[in-house]
Write an enzyme that holds these catalytic residues in place. Structure first.
Site, PDB file in Angstrom:
ATOM      1  N   HIS A  68       9.698  -0.033  21.628  1.00  0.00           N
ATOM      2  CA  HIS A  68      10.034  -0.187  23.050  1.00  0.00           C
ATOM      3  C   HIS A  68       8.915  -0.903  23.792  1.00  0.00           C
ATOM      4  CE1 HIS A  68       7.442   3.235  24.422  1.00  0.00           C
ATOM      5  NE2 HIS A  68       7.771   3.769  23.260  1.00  0.00           N
ATOM      6  N   ASP A  70       8.861  -0.814  27.225  1.00  0.00           N
ATOM      7  CA  ASP A  70       8.596  -0.116  28.482  1.00  0.00           C
ATOM      8  C   ASP A  70       7.464   0.888  28.305  1.00  0.00           C
ATOM      9  OD1 ASP A  70      10.418   1.355  26.832  1.00  0.00           O
ATOM     10  OD2 ASP A  70      10.875   2.680  28.514  1.00  0.00           O
ATOM     11  N   ASP A 101       1.082   3.579  23.159  1.00  0.00           N
ATOM     12  CA  ASP A 101       2.511   3.917  23.224  1.00  0.00           C
ATOM     13  C   ASP A 101       3.265   2.858  24.011  1.00  0.00           C
ATOM     14  OD1 ASP A 101       4.905   5.250  23.092  1.00  0.00           O
ATOM     15  OD2 ASP A 101       4.351   6.829  24.497  1.00  0.00           O
ATOM     16  N   GLU A 135      13.082   3.399  26.415  1.00  0.00           N
ATOM     17  CA  GLU A 135      12.723   4.588  25.638  1.00  0.00           C
ATOM     18  C   GLU A 135      12.038   5.646  26.487  1.00  0.00           C
ATOM     19  OE1 GLU A 135      10.723   7.345  22.919  1.00  0.00           O
ATOM     20  OE2 GLU A 135       9.795   6.108  24.475  1.00  0.00           O
ATOM     21  N   GLU A 136      11.233   5.226  27.448  1.00  0.00           N
ATOM     22  CA  GLU A 136      10.487   6.176  28.273  1.00  0.00           C
ATOM     23  C   GLU A 136      11.309   6.707  29.445  1.00  0.00           C
ATOM     24  OE1 GLU A 136       7.896   7.355  27.218  1.00  0.00           O
ATOM     25  OE2 GLU A 136       6.611   5.878  26.232  1.00  0.00           O
ATOM     26  N   GLU A 164       6.280   4.330  16.895  1.00  0.00           N
ATOM     27  CA  GLU A 164       5.653   5.305  17.793  1.00  0.00           C
ATOM     28  C   GLU A 164       4.283   5.733  17.255  1.00  0.00           C
ATOM     29  OE1 GLU A 164       6.535   6.227  20.653  1.00  0.00           O
ATOM     30  OE2 GLU A 164       8.666   5.771  20.825  1.00  0.00           O
ATOM     31  N   HIS A 350       0.277   8.381  27.389  1.00  0.00           N
ATOM     32  CA  HIS A 350       0.725   8.839  28.709  1.00  0.00           C
ATOM     33  C   HIS A 350      -0.434   9.306  29.590  1.00  0.00           C
ATOM     34  CE1 HIS A 350       5.240   9.565  27.562  1.00  0.00           C
ATOM     35  NE2 HIS A 350       4.720   8.552  26.894  1.00  0.00           N
TER      36      HIS A 350
END
Length: 377
Positions: A68, A70, A101, A135-136, A164, A350
Protein backbone atom coordinates in the site's frame (compact mmCIF):
# COMPACT_ATOMS: atom_id res chain seq x y z
CA UNK A 1 28.03 10.12 -2.38
CA UNK A 2 24.86 9.33 -4.30
CA UNK A 3 22.01 7.30 -2.83
CA UNK A 4 21.64 3.62 -3.67
CA UNK A 5 18.75 2.79 -6.05
CA UNK A 6 16.47 1.58 -3.26
CA UNK A 7 17.19 4.56 -1.01
CA UNK A 8 16.58 7.02 -3.87
CA UNK A 9 13.25 5.39 -4.73
CA UNK A 10 12.16 5.27 -1.11
CA UNK A 11 12.94 8.96 -0.64
CA UNK A 12 10.83 9.76 -3.70
CA UNK A 13 7.90 7.78 -2.31
CA UNK A 14 8.12 9.25 1.19
CA UNK A 15 8.20 12.81 -0.16
CA UNK A 16 4.65 12.29 -1.48
CA UNK A 17 2.10 13.13 1.22
CA UNK A 18 -0.10 10.10 0.59
CA UNK A 19 -2.23 10.10 3.72
CA UNK A 20 -4.95 7.48 3.33
CA UNK A 21 -6.77 7.20 0.96
CA UNK A 22 -4.61 9.54 -1.15
CA UNK A 23 -1.92 8.10 -3.40
CA UNK A 24 -0.35 11.42 -4.48
CA UNK A 25 1.28 9.96 -7.57
CA UNK A 26 3.12 7.10 -5.87
CA UNK A 27 1.54 4.49 -8.12
CA UNK A 28 2.28 6.49 -11.27
CA UNK A 29 5.90 6.53 -10.18
CA UNK A 30 5.80 2.74 -9.93
CA UNK A 31 4.02 2.41 -13.27
CA UNK A 32 6.75 4.43 -15.01
CA UNK A 33 9.30 1.84 -13.84
CA UNK A 34 7.16 -1.27 -14.28
CA UNK A 35 6.20 -0.52 -17.88
CA UNK A 36 9.90 -0.43 -18.77
CA UNK A 37 10.12 -4.00 -17.42
CA UNK A 38 7.30 -5.24 -19.63
CA UNK A 39 4.45 -5.04 -17.14
CA UNK A 40 0.90 -4.36 -18.23
CA UNK A 41 -0.40 -1.84 -15.71
CA UNK A 42 -4.09 -1.55 -14.88
CA UNK A 43 -5.28 1.27 -12.65
CA UNK A 44 -8.47 0.44 -10.76
CA UNK A 45 -10.18 3.38 -9.08
CA UNK A 46 -13.00 2.65 -6.65
CA UNK A 47 -14.54 5.74 -5.00
CA UNK A 48 -11.65 7.67 -3.39
CA UNK A 49 -9.14 4.82 -3.64
CA UNK A 50 -6.45 4.29 -6.28
CA UNK A 51 -5.34 0.72 -6.94
CA UNK A 52 -2.75 -0.75 -9.27
CA UNK A 53 -2.70 -4.24 -10.75
CA UNK A 54 0.46 -4.76 -12.80
CA UNK A 55 1.34 -8.09 -14.41
CA UNK A 56 4.21 -9.47 -16.47
CA UNK A 57 3.53 -12.79 -18.19
CA UNK A 58 0.53 -15.08 -18.54
CA UNK A 59 1.86 -18.42 -17.34
CA UNK A 60 1.57 -20.14 -13.99
CA UNK A 61 2.64 -19.88 -11.26
CA UNK A 62 1.63 -16.27 -10.58
CA UNK A 63 3.80 -14.58 -7.98
CA UNK A 64 2.37 -11.36 -6.53
CA UNK A 65 3.79 -8.63 -4.33
CA UNK A 66 1.07 -6.74 -2.44
CA UNK A 67 1.43 -3.44 -0.66
CA UNK A 68 0.00 0.00 0.00
CA UNK A 69 1.10 3.52 -0.84
CA UNK A 70 -1.10 5.22 1.76
CA UNK A 71 0.23 6.17 5.18
CA UNK A 72 -1.37 7.08 8.49
CA UNK A 73 -1.60 10.74 9.56
CA UNK A 74 1.50 12.21 11.19
CA UNK A 75 -0.05 13.76 14.25
CA UNK A 76 1.37 17.19 15.19
CA UNK A 77 4.31 17.65 12.83
CA UNK A 78 6.09 19.85 15.36
CA UNK A 79 6.60 16.69 17.44
CA UNK A 80 8.78 15.19 14.71
CA UNK A 81 12.54 15.71 14.85
CA UNK A 82 12.59 15.81 11.03
CA UNK A 83 9.67 16.82 8.78
CA UNK A 84 7.70 13.61 8.09
CA UNK A 85 7.50 14.12 4.32
CA UNK A 86 11.07 15.33 3.89
CA UNK A 87 13.00 12.04 4.06
CA UNK A 88 16.10 12.51 6.17
CA UNK A 89 19.07 10.17 6.68
CA UNK A 90 20.72 10.27 10.11
CA UNK A 91 23.13 7.70 11.57
CA UNK A 92 22.19 4.95 9.14
CA UNK A 93 18.42 5.43 9.42
CA UNK A 94 15.96 7.04 7.04
CA UNK A 95 13.25 9.04 8.82
CA UNK A 96 9.84 9.85 7.36
CA UNK A 97 6.19 8.82 7.42
CA UNK A 98 5.91 5.50 5.59
CA UNK A 99 9.59 4.68 6.00
CA UNK A 100 8.71 1.36 7.62
CA UNK A 101 4.99 1.03 6.89
CA UNK A 102 5.34 0.37 4.09
CA UNK A 103 6.98 2.39 1.35
CA UNK A 104 10.29 0.70 2.15
CA UNK A 105 8.76 -2.67 1.31
CA UNK A 106 7.54 -1.37 -2.05
CA UNK A 107 10.86 0.28 -2.90
CA UNK A 108 12.83 -2.84 -2.00
CA UNK A 109 10.65 -5.08 -4.15
CA UNK A 110 10.78 -2.75 -7.16
CA UNK A 111 14.59 -2.67 -7.10
CA UNK A 112 14.74 -6.45 -6.57
CA UNK A 113 12.36 -6.87 -9.50
CA UNK A 114 14.51 -4.72 -11.78
CA UNK A 115 17.58 -6.76 -10.86
CA UNK A 116 15.76 -10.07 -11.29
CA UNK A 117 14.28 -9.29 -14.70
CA UNK A 118 17.59 -7.94 -15.99
CA UNK A 119 19.16 -11.30 -15.14
CA UNK A 120 16.17 -13.51 -16.01
CA UNK A 121 14.15 -11.93 -18.82
CA UNK A 122 12.64 -15.32 -19.70
CA UNK A 123 11.76 -16.34 -16.16
CA UNK A 124 9.15 -18.98 -15.46
CA UNK A 125 5.58 -18.09 -14.54
CA UNK A 126 4.28 -14.55 -14.10
CA UNK A 127 4.89 -11.67 -11.71
CA UNK A 128 2.29 -9.19 -10.48
CA UNK A 129 1.99 -6.27 -8.10
CA UNK A 130 -1.19 -5.34 -6.24
CA UNK A 131 -0.84 -1.87 -4.75
CA UNK A 132 -3.59 0.10 -3.01
CA UNK A 133 -4.04 3.46 -1.29
CA UNK A 134 -6.70 2.10 1.10
CA UNK A 135 -4.90 -0.21 3.55
CA UNK A 136 -4.63 2.25 6.44
CA UNK A 137 -8.23 3.44 6.05
CA UNK A 138 -11.58 1.66 5.94
CA UNK A 139 -10.18 -1.00 3.55
CA UNK A 140 -13.40 -1.25 1.52
CA UNK A 141 -12.23 0.06 -1.87
CA UNK A 142 -8.70 -1.29 -1.94
CA UNK A 143 -7.25 -4.78 -2.05
CA UNK A 144 -10.60 -6.43 -1.41
CA UNK A 145 -12.09 -4.82 -4.53
CA UNK A 146 -9.08 -5.72 -6.68
CA UNK A 147 -9.29 -9.34 -5.51
CA UNK A 148 -13.00 -9.39 -6.37
CA UNK A 149 -12.13 -8.16 -9.87
CA UNK A 150 -9.42 -10.79 -10.31
CA UNK A 151 -11.69 -13.55 -9.04
CA UNK A 152 -14.42 -12.52 -11.49
CA UNK A 153 -12.05 -13.04 -14.40
CA UNK A 154 -10.48 -16.19 -12.89
CA UNK A 155 -7.06 -14.62 -12.39
CA UNK A 156 -5.54 -16.66 -9.56
CA UNK A 157 -2.54 -15.76 -7.44
CA UNK A 158 -0.34 -18.71 -6.44
CA UNK A 159 2.27 -17.02 -4.23
CA UNK A 160 1.98 -13.65 -2.52
CA UNK A 161 4.37 -11.62 -0.39
CA UNK A 162 2.69 -8.75 1.43
CA UNK A 163 5.34 -6.15 2.18
CA UNK A 164 4.17 -5.22 5.68
CA UNK A 165 6.87 -4.60 8.32
CA UNK A 166 7.07 -8.08 9.84
CA UNK A 167 10.52 -7.99 11.42
CA UNK A 168 11.41 -7.18 15.02
CA UNK A 169 15.15 -6.79 15.67
CA UNK A 170 16.60 -7.47 12.20
CA UNK A 171 15.05 -7.72 8.76
CA UNK A 172 13.87 -11.26 8.11
CA UNK A 173 13.94 -12.48 11.71
CA UNK A 174 10.16 -12.89 11.55
CA UNK A 175 7.71 -13.45 8.73
CA UNK A 176 3.96 -13.70 9.13
CA UNK A 177 2.41 -16.82 7.65
CA UNK A 178 -1.02 -16.20 9.09
CA UNK A 179 -3.15 -13.80 11.07
CA UNK A 180 -5.91 -14.09 13.63
CA UNK A 181 -9.44 -13.14 12.73
CA UNK A 182 -10.90 -9.90 14.07
CA UNK A 183 -14.50 -9.32 15.17
CA UNK A 184 -15.77 -6.16 16.87
CA UNK A 185 -19.03 -5.65 18.75
CA UNK A 186 -20.76 -2.37 19.62
CA UNK A 187 -23.11 -3.16 22.48
CA UNK A 188 -25.71 -0.79 23.92
CA UNK A 189 -27.30 -1.78 27.23
CA UNK A 190 -30.50 0.08 28.02
CA UNK A 191 -31.48 1.10 31.53
CA UNK A 192 -33.74 3.66 33.16
CA UNK A 193 -32.26 7.09 33.88
CA UNK A 194 -33.05 8.83 37.12
CA UNK A 195 -31.89 10.48 40.33
CA UNK A 196 -29.13 8.63 42.13
CA UNK A 197 -30.97 9.07 45.46
CA UNK A 198 -33.93 6.97 44.24
CA UNK A 199 -32.40 3.61 43.26
CA UNK A 200 -35.82 1.90 43.23
CA UNK A 201 -36.85 4.19 40.37
CA UNK A 202 -33.86 3.55 38.10
CA UNK A 203 -32.18 0.68 36.32
CA UNK A 204 -28.45 1.24 36.18
CA UNK A 205 -26.98 -0.20 32.95
CA UNK A 206 -23.46 0.04 34.37
CA UNK A 207 -24.46 -2.35 37.12
CA UNK A 208 -26.30 -4.73 34.81
CA UNK A 209 -23.39 -5.00 32.39
CA UNK A 210 -20.85 -6.03 35.03
CA UNK A 211 -22.03 -9.64 35.15
CA UNK A 212 -21.96 -10.42 31.43
CA UNK A 213 -18.72 -8.49 30.84
CA UNK A 214 -17.04 -10.38 33.67
CA UNK A 215 -18.22 -13.67 32.20
CA UNK A 216 -17.03 -12.73 28.72
CA UNK A 217 -13.62 -11.60 30.00
CA UNK A 218 -13.06 -14.76 32.05
CA UNK A 219 -14.25 -17.26 29.46
CA UNK A 220 -11.80 -19.61 27.77
CA UNK A 221 -12.90 -19.28 24.17
CA UNK A 222 -10.49 -21.89 22.90
CA UNK A 223 -7.03 -23.24 23.66
CA UNK A 224 -5.47 -22.07 20.40
CA UNK A 225 -3.42 -24.49 18.33
CA UNK A 226 0.10 -24.97 16.98
CA UNK A 227 -0.22 -21.83 14.84
CA UNK A 228 -2.36 -19.50 16.97
CA UNK A 229 -2.58 -18.44 20.61
CA UNK A 230 -5.94 -18.76 22.36
CA UNK A 231 -8.67 -16.38 21.24
CA UNK A 232 -8.64 -13.09 23.16
CA UNK A 233 -11.50 -10.83 24.28
CA UNK A 234 -10.83 -7.17 25.10
CA UNK A 235 -13.13 -4.28 25.97
CA UNK A 236 -11.88 -1.30 23.96
CA UNK A 237 -14.38 1.45 24.81
CA UNK A 238 -16.93 2.06 27.58
CA UNK A 239 -19.19 5.10 27.70
CA UNK A 240 -21.99 5.87 30.16
CA UNK A 241 -23.25 8.73 32.24
CA UNK A 242 -24.01 12.41 31.82
CA UNK A 243 -20.99 13.67 33.74
CA UNK A 244 -23.19 14.56 36.71
CA UNK A 245 -22.64 12.77 40.02
CA UNK A 246 -26.35 12.59 40.86
CA UNK A 247 -27.75 11.06 37.65
CA UNK A 248 -27.92 7.33 36.92
CA UNK A 249 -27.38 6.91 33.16
CA UNK A 250 -30.05 5.56 30.86
CA UNK A 251 -27.67 3.51 28.74
CA UNK A 252 -24.14 2.16 28.57
CA UNK A 253 -22.22 1.74 25.33
CA UNK A 254 -19.51 -0.88 25.27
CA UNK A 255 -17.21 -1.83 22.41
CA UNK A 256 -15.20 -5.03 22.51
CA UNK A 257 -13.03 -6.98 20.11
CA UNK A 258 -12.12 -10.61 19.56
CA UNK A 259 -8.87 -11.75 17.98
CA UNK A 260 -9.65 -15.34 17.21
CA UNK A 261 -7.89 -18.44 15.99
CA UNK A 262 -8.85 -21.03 13.39
CA UNK A 263 -10.50 -22.99 16.20
CA UNK A 264 -13.50 -20.63 15.98
CA UNK A 265 -15.63 -18.85 13.42
CA UNK A 266 -17.25 -15.44 13.76
CA UNK A 267 -20.64 -17.17 13.86
CA UNK A 268 -19.57 -19.35 16.79
CA UNK A 269 -18.36 -16.33 18.76
CA UNK A 270 -21.54 -14.35 18.08
CA UNK A 271 -23.73 -17.24 19.20
CA UNK A 272 -21.87 -17.59 22.50
CA UNK A 273 -21.97 -13.85 23.21
CA UNK A 274 -25.69 -13.62 22.49
CA UNK A 275 -26.37 -16.61 24.77
CA UNK A 276 -24.55 -14.87 27.64
CA UNK A 277 -26.38 -11.57 27.11
CA UNK A 278 -29.73 -13.33 27.03
CA UNK A 279 -28.90 -15.38 30.12
CA UNK A 280 -28.44 -12.12 32.02
CA UNK A 281 -31.80 -10.85 30.72
CA UNK A 282 -30.40 -7.61 29.37
CA UNK A 283 -32.29 -5.04 27.33
CA UNK A 284 -29.70 -4.47 24.63
CA UNK A 285 -28.82 -3.85 21.00
CA UNK A 286 -25.63 -5.12 19.42
CA UNK A 287 -23.90 -4.41 16.12
CA UNK A 288 -21.15 -6.66 14.79
CA UNK A 289 -18.29 -5.59 12.52
CA UNK A 290 -16.44 -8.41 10.82
CA UNK A 291 -12.86 -7.44 10.04
CA UNK A 292 -11.50 -10.66 8.55
CA UNK A 293 -11.19 -14.40 9.13
CA UNK A 294 -8.09 -16.09 10.49
CA UNK A 295 -5.84 -17.69 7.92
CA UNK A 296 -2.71 -19.79 7.87
CA UNK A 297 -0.23 -20.58 5.12
CA UNK A 298 1.19 -23.98 5.93
CA UNK A 299 4.96 -24.38 5.57
CA UNK A 300 5.60 -25.10 1.91
CA UNK A 301 7.04 -23.70 -1.29
CA UNK A 302 6.65 -20.01 -0.41
CA UNK A 303 7.71 -20.14 3.23
CA UNK A 304 10.67 -22.33 2.27
CA UNK A 305 11.79 -19.98 -0.51
CA UNK A 306 11.56 -16.89 1.70
CA UNK A 307 13.23 -18.58 4.69
CA UNK A 308 16.09 -19.88 2.53
CA UNK A 309 16.57 -16.45 0.96
CA UNK A 310 16.73 -14.78 4.37
CA UNK A 311 19.29 -17.30 5.62
CA UNK A 312 21.40 -16.85 2.50
CA UNK A 313 21.44 -13.05 2.88
CA UNK A 314 21.98 -12.57 6.61
CA UNK A 315 22.29 -16.00 8.21
CA UNK A 316 19.07 -15.71 10.22
CA UNK A 317 16.71 -18.60 10.80
CA UNK A 318 13.38 -16.85 10.44
CA UNK A 319 10.44 -17.37 12.76
CA UNK A 320 7.02 -18.09 11.29
CA UNK A 321 4.49 -16.07 13.27
CA UNK A 322 0.77 -15.27 13.33
CA UNK A 323 0.98 -12.49 15.93
CA UNK A 324 -0.03 -8.89 15.42
CA UNK A 325 -2.95 -7.11 13.80
CA UNK A 326 -4.77 -7.62 10.54
CA UNK A 327 -3.43 -6.76 7.10
CA UNK A 328 -4.59 -7.01 3.50
CA UNK A 329 -3.25 -10.57 3.48
CA UNK A 330 -6.65 -11.55 4.88
CA UNK A 331 -8.26 -10.68 1.54
CA UNK A 332 -5.72 -12.61 -0.52
CA UNK A 333 -5.40 -15.84 1.48
CA UNK A 334 -9.04 -16.95 0.97
CA UNK A 335 -8.40 -17.21 -2.79
CA UNK A 336 -6.15 -20.20 -2.12
CA UNK A 337 -2.86 -18.36 -2.53
CA UNK A 338 0.12 -19.08 -0.31
CA UNK A 339 0.65 -15.78 1.53
CA UNK A 340 3.36 -14.44 3.83
CA UNK A 341 4.20 -10.99 5.12
CA UNK A 342 7.83 -9.91 4.85
CA UNK A 343 9.18 -6.45 5.49
CA UNK A 344 11.49 -4.30 7.62
CA UNK A 345 11.34 -3.74 11.36
CA UNK A 346 8.08 -2.60 12.93
CA UNK A 347 9.23 -0.80 16.09
CA UNK A 348 8.45 2.71 14.79
CA UNK A 349 5.38 2.11 12.62
CA UNK A 350 2.61 4.71 13.08
CA UNK A 351 4.86 6.59 15.51
CA UNK A 352 6.45 10.02 15.51
CA UNK A 353 9.90 9.79 13.87
CA UNK A 354 9.06 6.60 11.96
CA UNK A 355 12.25 5.20 10.46
CA UNK A 356 13.89 2.29 8.67
CA UNK A 357 17.46 1.05 8.97
CA UNK A 358 19.13 1.56 5.60
CA UNK A 359 21.19 -1.63 5.92
CA UNK A 360 17.96 -3.59 6.43
CA UNK A 361 16.56 -1.96 3.32
CA UNK A 362 19.48 -3.17 1.23
CA UNK A 363 19.19 -6.68 2.67
CA UNK A 364 15.49 -6.73 1.87
CA UNK A 365 16.26 -6.11 -1.80
CA UNK A 366 18.54 -9.16 -1.86
CA UNK A 367 15.97 -11.31 -0.03
CA UNK A 368 13.25 -10.46 -2.54
CA UNK A 369 15.53 -11.12 -5.50
CA UNK A 370 16.62 -14.52 -4.17
CA UNK A 371 13.01 -15.45 -3.41
CA UNK A 372 12.03 -14.70 -7.01
CA UNK A 373 14.95 -16.78 -8.24
CA UNK A 374 13.96 -19.74 -6.08
CA UNK A 375 10.32 -19.67 -7.24
CA UNK A 376 10.58 -18.57 -10.88
CA UNK A 377 13.85 -19.91 -12.30
Amino acid sequence: MSDSPVLALLKDLISRRSITPSDEGCQQLLISRLEKLGFECEVMIFADTTNLWARRGTEKPLFCFAGHTDVVPTGPEENWTYPPFEPTVVDGFLFGRGAADMKSGIAAFIIALEQFIKAHQDHQGSIALLITSDEEGPFINGTVRVIETLEARNEKIDYCIVGEPSSTEHVGDTIKNGRRGSLTADLTINGVQGHVAYPHMVENPIHTCIGPLTELSQMEWDKGNKYFPPTSFQVTNFNAGTGASNVVPGEAQIQFNFRYSTELTAEMIIARVVAILQKHKLNYQIKWTYNGSPFITQPGSLTNAVSEAIFAVNGLTTELSTSGGTSDARFIAPTGAQVVELGPGNKTIHKVNESVKIADLEELVHIHRLTLEKLLT
